[in-house]
Design a protein around this motif. Structure first.
Motif, PDB file in Angstrom:
ATOM      1  N   SER A 156       0.849  -1.349   0.032  1.00 37.58           N
ATOM      2  CA  SER A 156       0.119  -0.101   0.091  1.00 37.58           C
ATOM      3  C   SER A 156       0.863   1.173  -0.116  1.00 37.58           C
ATOM      4  O   SER A 156       0.654   2.404  -0.585  1.00 37.58           O
ATOM      5  N   ARG A 157       2.107   1.136   0.924  1.00 37.94           N
ATOM      6  CA  ARG A 157       2.777   2.398   0.744  1.00 37.94           C
ATOM      7  C   ARG A 157       3.345   2.618  -0.656  1.00 37.94           C
ATOM      8  O   ARG A 157       3.469   3.707  -1.123  1.00 37.94           O
ATOM      9  N   GLU A 158       3.726   1.606  -1.292  1.00 48.24           N
ATOM     10  CA  GLU A 158       4.265   1.677  -2.794  1.00 48.24           C
ATOM     11  C   GLU A 158       3.306   2.275  -3.781  1.00 48.24           C
ATOM     12  O   GLU A 158       3.252   2.902  -4.542  1.00 48.24           O
ATOM     13  N   ALA A 159       1.805   1.768  -3.584  1.00 45.36           N
ATOM     14  CA  ALA A 159       0.876   2.170  -4.339  1.00 45.36           C
ATOM     15  C   ALA A 159       0.433   3.695  -3.975  1.00 45.36           C
ATOM     16  O   ALA A 159       0.234   4.464  -5.110  1.00 45.36           O
ATOM     17  N   ALA A 160       0.748   4.064  -2.705  1.00 44.12           N
ATOM     18  CA  ALA A 160       0.454   5.389  -2.505  1.00 44.12           C
ATOM     19  C   ALA A 160       1.399   6.273  -3.087  1.00 44.12           C
ATOM     20  O   ALA A 160       1.014   7.470  -3.630  1.00 44.12           O
ATOM     21  N   TYR A 161       2.719   5.868  -3.187  1.00 45.99           N
ATOM     22  CA  TYR A 161       3.809   6.701  -3.899  1.00 45.99           C
ATOM     23  C   TYR A 161       3.499   6.822  -5.351  1.00 45.99           C
ATOM     24  O   TYR A 161       3.409   7.900  -5.914  1.00 45.99           O
ATOM     25  N   LEU A 162       3.019   5.558  -5.888  1.00 40.89           N
ATOM     26  CA  LEU A 162       3.010   5.629  -7.181  1.00 40.89           C
ATOM     27  C   LEU A 162       1.650   6.316  -7.731  1.00 40.89           C
ATOM     28  O   LEU A 162       1.528   7.211  -8.848  1.00 40.89           O
TER      29      LEU A 162
END
Length: 686
Positions: A514-520
């Motif tokens: 989810s952290r990666e998705a938020a950044y993307l």
């Protein structure tokens, strides 16, 4: 040289010189009488020439007609030959009328041929020639027709013999004897010689006998052949062939009987195993099916399977009673039986032990079934699971309610789409535009359900699932940004630096995906915003705004995004600003806040020592700088608060709000929101 006379042979025009003599006496010719004779002779000669010319012309005309007749005679015969060949090829069985038709063709050709000859003598010569040729052709045509007629009669007689023989297959002996009598007394064509008729009768009787014998059981056929009953009628080759066939059929029947027995046993095993497996796996089995399975096991002496079936009798009853139960219900019953068996010890009834085993097996199977396809399990329990119609909000709501009801009943996470539905939506979501269209459908399920459904549609695509928790216009910006990756690259180093500065440890409780998705999401939002504003160079302020919206913030209302409490960054609720959050939490009076040693935590300590950390469910836990969590009375379970549901602080008296009055207790001031230049909304005009 003297000239040639007009008529007759050569005669000199000069008389020889004479010697002087007396003058001759004058004659009548000397006075013109000779001219008349000469003219008479000339006329006769001309007539002879004319007769000769006519004779020559007549001969030439005869020769022309002769050669022409030769050509046409050859052509006539050739045409007749072609017609005859075609007539032979196309002649029906028996060639009825063949001779008549060919004679008519010959007569017509002869008439046309002879009519083209003008010379009487030549025509008479060819008339004789044509008569002889016509006679030969008529004889040949008649012979062909007679031969075809005879062949037809023989063929039809053979057909009748075959029909009689075929009709005897499998018939009783009386029919066979009657058929032989028919063959011996049947009328035959007069044109067939007697010897041929006798040969036909014998052959027909042989065919009838062979066919009838082949229709009998091979054991009977073998016995009749061995009795030599048919030695006088059948040939040695026929008897030998029938005997070999009988032996082969006897062996085949034995093999088929053995194969049939094996097949029957195999079929019985299949039925027994099916009933046994369904009992073992917890599926319903009727009393009739169980009785049939045990009967088959006894019939084929399948002792092991019979034992399994009998041992499954108890399990059968258990499965019948618990076939629609949830895993939680089954587990509760197993625990009750565990306690009862433990208390009874060795005296525990076998039926109770068998019930526990059956329920334990059923629990394992049912849990796996529910985990694999909870919707199907819910349907089996009676929950209505209808196909979802994305164009009908009621249908979408019904699916969400059914999935949630199934999840609650089964004690498993909800699954909102069937595998077929998820596969179809996944096929439609292969492009950013397709993903946006599918996302709009899934959002109708609600934010939580939509996020779960997104994981079914595109497993492993954390960005697609994460975007379901954002506002529709923000999600739209993400997918528009994905379509602009080539045109608007983002400086990764600068973007990641701003991301770290902005978020701090606010996302520590968020799963890595989810952290990666938020950044993307922030990157794609920036890409879309840069496109709408025509930004070719990286704009830090614009990216900070994208980060805020990627984390649920609202640029217009200054709600959501990253806040700060006691120097620690945290995620704000999407609908609350920093000031609103501070006000609600500042007024909170904890009643269930404890340390790990179960000592109570007061309000001031709660607000000053602990910082909020948003959980995936939207609630907050509170942790100190040393990693100590606020727990509830049991000293173990972390305290979780839904700040959005906390009450607002009571309005302070006017006097207390006079200028210069100092508030009691800590005052929390939110940091200023990023100054994002541009239109009121980063997605204005989408």
């Amino acid at each position: 040289m003297a000239s040639q006379p007009m008529f007759g042979g050569y005669s000199s025009q000069l008389q020889p010189q004479r010697t002087a003599t007396a003058l001759p006496t004058a004659t009548p010719e000397d006075y013109g009488a000779g001219i008349g004779d000469a003219l008479q002779r000339a006329g006769g000669l001309a007539g002879q020439i004319a007769v000769s010319d006519r004779k020559l012309e007549t001969e030439r005309e005869y020769d022309r007609q002769t050669t022409d007749a030769m050509v046409r005679w050859a052509q006539m015969k050739e045409a007749y030959g072609v017609a005859e060949n075609e007539a032979r090829v196309n002649a029906p069985p028996g060639a009825a009328g063949f001779a008549r038709d060919m004679t008519a063709i010959a007569d017509k050709q002869g008439e046309e041929f002879l009519g083209g000859i003008q010379h009487e003598g030549l025509r008479q010569a060819y008339q004789q020639r044509f008569a002889e040729w016509r006679s030969e052709r008529a004889t040949a045509a008649d012979a062909f027709e007679r031969g075809q007629t005879a062949k037809l009669m023989v063929d039809q007689m053979d057909v009748s013999a075959d029909i009689i023989a075929n009709s005897l297959r499998g018939k009783p002996l009386t029919d066979y004897i009657e058929a032989l009598a028919d063959i011996e007394t049947m009328e035959t064509p007069k044109g067939v010689p007697g010897a041929a008729v006798l040969e036909w009768r014998r052959g027909a009787a042989q065919k009838a006998t062979v066919s009838w014998l082949r229709g009998q059981e091979p054991e009977m056929r073998k016995a009749m052949l061995d009795s030599h009953t048919y030695d006088a009628l059948l040939t040695a080759e026929q008897i030998e062939g029938l005997g070999n066939e009988a032996d082969s059929d006897i062996r085949r029947k034995q093999v088929e009987a053995e194969a049939s027995a094996r097949a029957a046993k195999a079929d019985a095993i299949e039925k027994i195993d099916d009933v046994r497996d369904r009992i073992t796996n917890g599926y319903a089995v009727t009393d009739e099916e169980y009785a049939e399975a045990t009967g088959l096991a006894e019939q084929f002496d399948l002792k092991d399977r019979l034992r399994d079936l009998r041992e499954g009798a108890t399990a059968k009853q258990v499965n019948k009673e618990w076939q629609n139960a949830t895993p939680a219900q089954i587990d509760a019953r197993v625990k009750v039986l565990d306690a009862a068996i433990a208390k009874a010890g060795e005296k525990a009834p076998e039926a109770m032990i068998a019930e526990r085993k059956a329920l334990t097996d059923l629990l394992t199977t049912r849990t796996a079934q529910v985990k694999k396809d909870p919707l199907a399990a819910g349907a089996a329990m009676g929950i209505a699971i209808s196909p979802v119609d994305w164009a009908d909000p009621k249908s979408v709501a019904a699916r969400r309610q059914a999935a949630d009801a199934t999840a609650r009943a089964m004690g498993v996470p909800p699954k909102y789409l069937t595998d077929e539905e998820a596969e179809q939506l996944g096929a439609n979501a292969t492009t950013p535009a397709g993903q946006l269209a599918v996302a709009r459908q899934l959002r109708q399920l609600g934010p939580v359900a939509a996020k779960a459904a997104a994981g079914q549609v595109l497993p492993g695509d954390s960005l697609f699932a994460y975007s379901m928790g954002l506002r529709p216009e923000v999600q739209q910006g993400i997918f528009r940004g994905k379509g602009l990756r080539k045109e608007y690259p983002v400086a990764a180093k600068e973007a990641q630096q701003i991301w770290r500065e902005t978020t701090g440890n606010a996302l520590a409780s968020m799963p890595a995906a989810s952290r990666e998705a938020a950044y993307l999401s922030a990157v794609e939002l920036y890409r879309q915003s840069a496109s709408s504003k025509g930004k070719d160079e990286f704009d830090p302020a614009l990216f900070r705004g994208a980060v805020r919206e990627a984390l649920g913030g609202n640029v217009n209302g200054r709600t959501g995004g990253v806040g700060e409490w006691n120097g620690a960054k945290f995620l704000l609720p999407p609908t609350m600003s920093q000031q609103q959050f501070d006000a609600r939490l500042g007024a909170y009076k904890p009643s269930r806040a404890f340390r790990g040693d179960k000592s109570r935590i007061g309000g001031d300590e709660f607000r000053q020592r602990f910082s909020p950390v948003m959980q995936p469910n939207g609630k907050y836990r509170f942790v100190s700088g040393r990693g100590e969590y606020v727990v509830i009375e049991d000293g173990r379970t972390p305290l979780e608060l839904d700040v959005t549901k906390l009450g607002l602080p009571a309005a302070r008296p006017a006097a207390a709000r006079a200028a210069g009055a100092k508030p009691k207790g800590p005052v929390y001031v939110a940091p200023p929101a990023p100054d994002i230049q541009g239109p009121k909304s980063a997605y204005e005009g989408l």
